[in-house]
Write a protein that holds these residues in place. Structure first.
Motif, short mmCIF file in Angstrom:
data_model
loop_
_atom_site.label_atom_id
_atom_site.label_comp_id
_atom_site.label_asym_id
_atom_site.label_seq_id
_atom_site.Cartn_x
_atom_site.Cartn_y
_atom_site.Cartn_z
N THR A 110 -11.76 4.13 -7.32
CA THR A 110 -12.76 5.05 -6.74
C THR A 110 -12.18 6.43 -6.49
OG1 THR A 110 -12.20 4.42 -4.46
CG2 THR A 110 -13.90 3.13 -5.57
N ILE A 126 -10.54 -2.03 -7.61
CA ILE A 126 -11.26 -0.94 -6.94
C ILE A 126 -10.68 0.36 -7.44
CG2 ILE A 126 -11.84 0.12 -4.73
CD1 ILE A 126 -11.46 -2.61 -3.41
N SER A 174 -2.31 -1.27 -3.41
CA SER A 174 -3.25 -0.20 -3.11
C SER A 174 -2.54 1.13 -3.24
CB SER A 174 -3.80 -0.36 -1.68
OG SER A 174 -4.67 0.70 -1.35
N THR A 185 -6.19 -1.57 -5.93
CA THR A 185 -7.02 -0.48 -5.43
C THR A 185 -6.38 0.84 -5.80
OG1 THR A 185 -7.83 -1.79 -3.55
CG2 THR A 185 -8.01 0.61 -3.38
N ARG A 202 0.84 -1.19 0.00
CA ARG A 202 0.00 0.00 0.00
C ARG A 202 0.87 1.24 0.00
NH1 ARG A 202 -4.93 1.55 4.23
NH2 ARG A 202 -5.77 3.25 2.94
N ASN A 245 -5.25 -8.16 -6.87
CA ASN A 245 -6.12 -7.12 -6.31
C ASN A 245 -5.44 -5.77 -6.50
OD1 ASN A 245 -8.21 -8.86 -4.67
ND2 ASN A 245 -6.18 -9.68 -4.13
N SER A 291 -7.29 4.84 -5.45
CA SER A 291 -8.26 5.77 -4.86
C SER A 291 -7.66 7.17 -4.72
CB SER A 291 -8.69 5.26 -3.47
OG SER A 291 -9.61 6.12 -2.87
N SER A 319 -9.64 -8.53 -8.63
CA SER A 319 -10.38 -7.46 -7.96
C SER A 319 -9.79 -6.12 -8.35
CB SER A 319 -10.32 -7.64 -6.44
OG SER A 319 -10.87 -6.51 -5.78
#
Length: 837
Positions: free
Chosen positions: A357, A355, A312, A334, A288, A332, A336, A353
């Motif tokens: 956003t 994400i 992430s 992410t 992350r 995965n 954001s 996955s």
């Protein structure tokens, strides 16, 4: 001098007040009976004696306790949670918590502790969470917790700890999962400091080191160490220091590594991607990255993370993900709050996955190529989707979760072909287009969750949910229905257990709407405009447990309510209840079911005015029975008086006519006929009727309102007194205008009464023009009279006029004494007038 007994009284009062300590005034608040007590900020100097021994949760924060003496809580042995935050504690004596074998959480935040005895925490056999934030702790060595083998979380953030060395007693803490050392003064991390972690590889520890001014990590300091999570945020003052420290993490095996900075704690202005090279020697499962500025646009610097399973990126100055190599094994991803200018057309064969956003720059969706994708969250991006949704756009047939909420316009031009595995679908607060033009969800037989709340959808197509045979949760709040009526759109969704149709402006419910929803457990119909509570709509909902009817305009129920037997919660708060005797059965039902209703004590009356804002439960049925007789008598009296007044009002002029008939019965008539006609026909009356009758042979005297009515007298009085009472006959000129005139109809009705009272046939009807029967039937009595009686019909031709005047004069002469001399004089007058001309 003061009297002795008065002085004694003052001394006794002073003694009494001196004995009144804050504790004796019961300052604590009982939050949960005998379980939870809140004594925060009550100026307590010791533990209150009046707290029951059964208490499990006790908040004593912000009290000046100063010292926690030995066995201070010996009477509270059932405690599970104890909050002593900011109690100005300076000393905790040996065995201060002795006997608290059930205590699992202890908060000591913000206390200037100067003395911690080695036995301070003795007796805490089951302590799992110790919060010692901001207690002026200088070293972990001085924290006597080595015997607390049940500890799972230790938080010593915001202290004065300078060394990262973990004491040997940590080897006893085999259950420790989280150690927070953030915001201390650790500058260096040496190999020897983490010896305990190296000797105990079974530990699954998360280590938080953020906001420490780290400037050196010894090479291989983390060699052979396994952590669940390592967080290094806002630790480094320069890119070079960060690069060196990251390189010296080599040999570390960590499930999740978190790097970056905090929003309000930025130390590195321009991040150098070469920093990431040091991660090649760290085994990472999840990575992350947060709050990094000046990030390189070249995505290849992620090459050391090629084998990471989850990545992430949060608030990273990154606008490009297009060049991620296909060999990356990310499963995965992410992304954001980054700075993307458009949605990245990703091509990651292993990704399951995604994400993506809060990326406000990505306003339009582009086709992806993610064949393994099962989870896709594209919420809160303000994106528009010109074609949604099918395999063509997403290039995956394995998708089970799709979230497109909080976006722009979404045009439903596809019916999810190729996405038949979907189980979760969320469109809330996005503007759906063309949703009700066809069965858009027809192929989603496996869908379990659908949210179309606040999507500006108007439900005017009953087949909108066709195909959703497995659907369990349906949220459609904030939309509208055709004619504000809940239509039968749920006939195919027989497996629903949760249905939200709140804020849909509903005014009515169609019969049978819920008849197929036998498994429905929760129904939310709050914030609509429903006026009546009718339990018959829900009789087929055998599994219903919760029904929310709050914030409607319910006044009453239309019958005795019989809800499904499984219903345990009915919310009727914030409605417009009418607390009147008319609805006493419903109001009594509310009282009887008060334990079944949600917040029944908050249900208030709206009408009548005298009970506005009073509780429904306060309504008394006895008042209805007590005044029943009085009300009945009053109602009957009012009805009788009203009827009399109405009859007098309606037949007022008829009564005047009757009185006038008695008055003028013996007097001689002045006029031969009173003419009733519409002002629209006045030209014919003046030029034809008056000229031929008053100037003809014999002459007749007509009563005409424009000429013969007395000025200053009411029109109605003139009609009766000057028209009817002083005339032998009445001429009614019937025309289209006559039928449409209220005054003409009024005069005609009075003429009928006059004819009845005078006991002779005195009304002569002249039909001036052809009148449609449909128009004539509007006056039923007039239509019947014309159908049953002979009337004169005006024809504007020589023969017709001759016959018309002969018949009219004959009718006017009926009942009149004819004087031939008068006729001769009239004829001579006409001849003289002709000669003069």
């Amino acid at each position: 001098m003061m009297q002795p007994f008065y002085l004694a009284g003052i001394l006794m009062m002073a003694l009494f007040l001196s004995c009144l300590r804050p504790e004796s005034l019961e300052p604590c608040v009982e939050v949960d009976a005998n379980i939870t007590y809140q004594c925060m900020d009550q100026n307590l100097s010791r533990i209150p004696d009046n707290i029951p021994s059964s208490v499990k949760n006790l908040d004593l924060s912000f009290n000046p306790l100063k010292i926690i003496g030995s066995h201070s809580f010996s009477n509270l042995l059932e405690l599970h949670l104890l909050d002593l935050s900011r109690c100005e504690i300076e000393t905790i004596e040996d065995e201060a918590f002795q006997g608290l074998h059930q205590l699992s959480a202890l908060m000591l935040t913000g206390n200037p502790i100067q003395s911690l005895s080695r036995g301070s925490f003795y007796g805490l056999a089951n302590l799992q969470n110790l919060v010692a934030v901001e207690i002026m702790l200088a070293s972990l060595e001085s924290l006597p917790i080595g015997h607390l083998i049940t500890l799972k979380k230790v938080n010593v953030a915001h202290n004065y700890i300078h060394s990262s060395k973990l004491p040997e007693y940590f080897s006893n803490l085999t259950n420790l999962e989280y150690l927070d050392l953030s915001n201390n003064y650790i500058q260096t991390i040496y190999h020897k400091d983490l010896h305990v972690l190296r000797e105990n590889p079974q530990l699954n520890l998360s280590l938080e080191l953020s906001l420490n001014p780290i400037d050196f990590i010894e090479p291989q300091a983390f060699q052979g160490i396994r952590l669940h999570e390592l967080t290094l945020r806002s630790n480094f003052n320069s890119t070079n220091v960060m690069k060196t420290c990251i390189q010296n993490l080599d040999g570390l095996r960590v499930h999740r590594l978190i790097l970056g900075e905090f929003k309000n704690e930025r130390h590195i202005e321009n991040f150098d991607y070469s920093v990431m090279e040091g991660l090649c020697n760290v085994i990472i499962d999840e990575f992350r990255f947060t709050y990094v500025n000046g990030f390189s646009k070249d995505i290849t610097h992620f090459s050391c993370l090629a084998n990471v399973s989850a990545v992430s990126l949060v608030n990273v100055d990154l606008d490009n993900l297009e060049n991620i190599p296909n060999y990356f094994k990310w499963q995965n991803l992410t992304v954001s709050r980054c700075n993307f200018e458009h949605f990245p057309p990703l091509k990651l064969p292993f990704l399951k996955s995604l994400i993506f956003t809060n990326n406000k720059g990505a306003v339009s969706f582009q086709t992806m190529n993610l064949p393994s994708l099962t989870f896709l969250d594209l919420s809160d991006n303000r994106m528009s989707f010109m074609g949604c949704c099918s395999y063509h756009e997403l290039k995956t047939s394995n998708l089970k979760y799709l979230n497109l909420s909080f976006n722009g316009a979404i045009f439903m031009s596809k019916n999810f072909m190729g996405l038949e595995q979907l189980e979760y679908l969320d469109f809330q607060h996005s503007a759906l287009r063309k949703t009700t033009e066809f069965s858009a969800f027809l192929s989603l037989e496996k869908l379990l969750y659908l949210d179309i709340s606040y999507t500006n959808t108007k439900i005017d197509f009953n087949g909108i949910f066709y195909g959703l045979t497995s659907l369990k949760t349906l949220k459609m709040a904030g939309n509208t229905f055709k004619e504000n009526t809940l239509s039968n759109v749920f006939i195919n969704t027989t497996n629903l257990t949760y249905l939200d149709i709140s804020k849909c402006q509903l005014q009515q419910i169609s019969w049978g709407v819920f008849d197929t929803l036998h498994r429905l457990e929760l129904l939310n119909m709050s914030n609509n405009n429903l006026l009546l509570l009718d339990s018959s709509y829900y009789k087929q909902l055998h599994s219903l447990k919760t029904l929310d009817y709050s914030f409607n305009h319910i006044q009453t129920a239309n019958e005795i309510l019989h809800f499904p037997k499984n219903l345990t919660s009915l919310n009727l708060t914030n409605n417009s209840f009418a607390c009147t005797c008319e609805h006493q059965d419903f109001l009594q039902w509310v009282k009887d079911q008060r334990l079944f209703l949600v917040n029944a004590e908050q249900m208030t009356c709206t009408t009548p005015v005298e009970m506005k804002d009073s509780m429904v439960l306060d309504f008394r049925n006895a008042t209805c029975y007590m005044h029943k007789t009085i009300i009945s008598v009053t109602v009957i009296s009012v009805l009788v008086v009203s009827t009399i007044i109405f009859l007098v009002y309606k037949f007022y002029f008829h009564l005047i006519l009757i009185a006038g008939c008695k008055k003028y019965s013996r007097s001689e008539s002045i006029y031969d006929a009173f003419v009733i006609y519409s002002s629209q026909d006045e030209d014919w009356v003046r030029n034809e009727l008056v000229k031929n009758l008053e100037e003809g042979v014999p002459p007749f005297q007509l009563c005409l309102h424009y000429r013969d009515f007395i000025p200053g007298v009411a029109i109605a009085a003139n009609i009766i007194q000057e028209g009817f009472h002083k005339s032998r006959k009445v001429i009614v000129v019937v025309s289209r205008h006559f039928i449409q005139s209220r005054w003409c109809i009024f005069e005609y009705e009075i003429a009928q009464t006059w004819q009845f009272l005078s006991s002779h046939s005195g009304i002569i009807f002249i039909v001036l023009e052809k009148v449609e029967k449909s128009l004539l039937r509007q006056q039923v009595e007039l239509y019947r009279l014309l159908s049953r009686n002979t009337y004169l019909e005006w024809e504007d031709n020589a023969l017709g006029r001759h016959i018309f005047w002969r018949r009219l004069k004959k009718a006017l002469l009926d009942g009149r004494t004819w004087n031939p001399k008068e006729t001769t004089e009239t004829e001579n007058t006409k001849e003289e007038a002709t000669t003069s001309i």
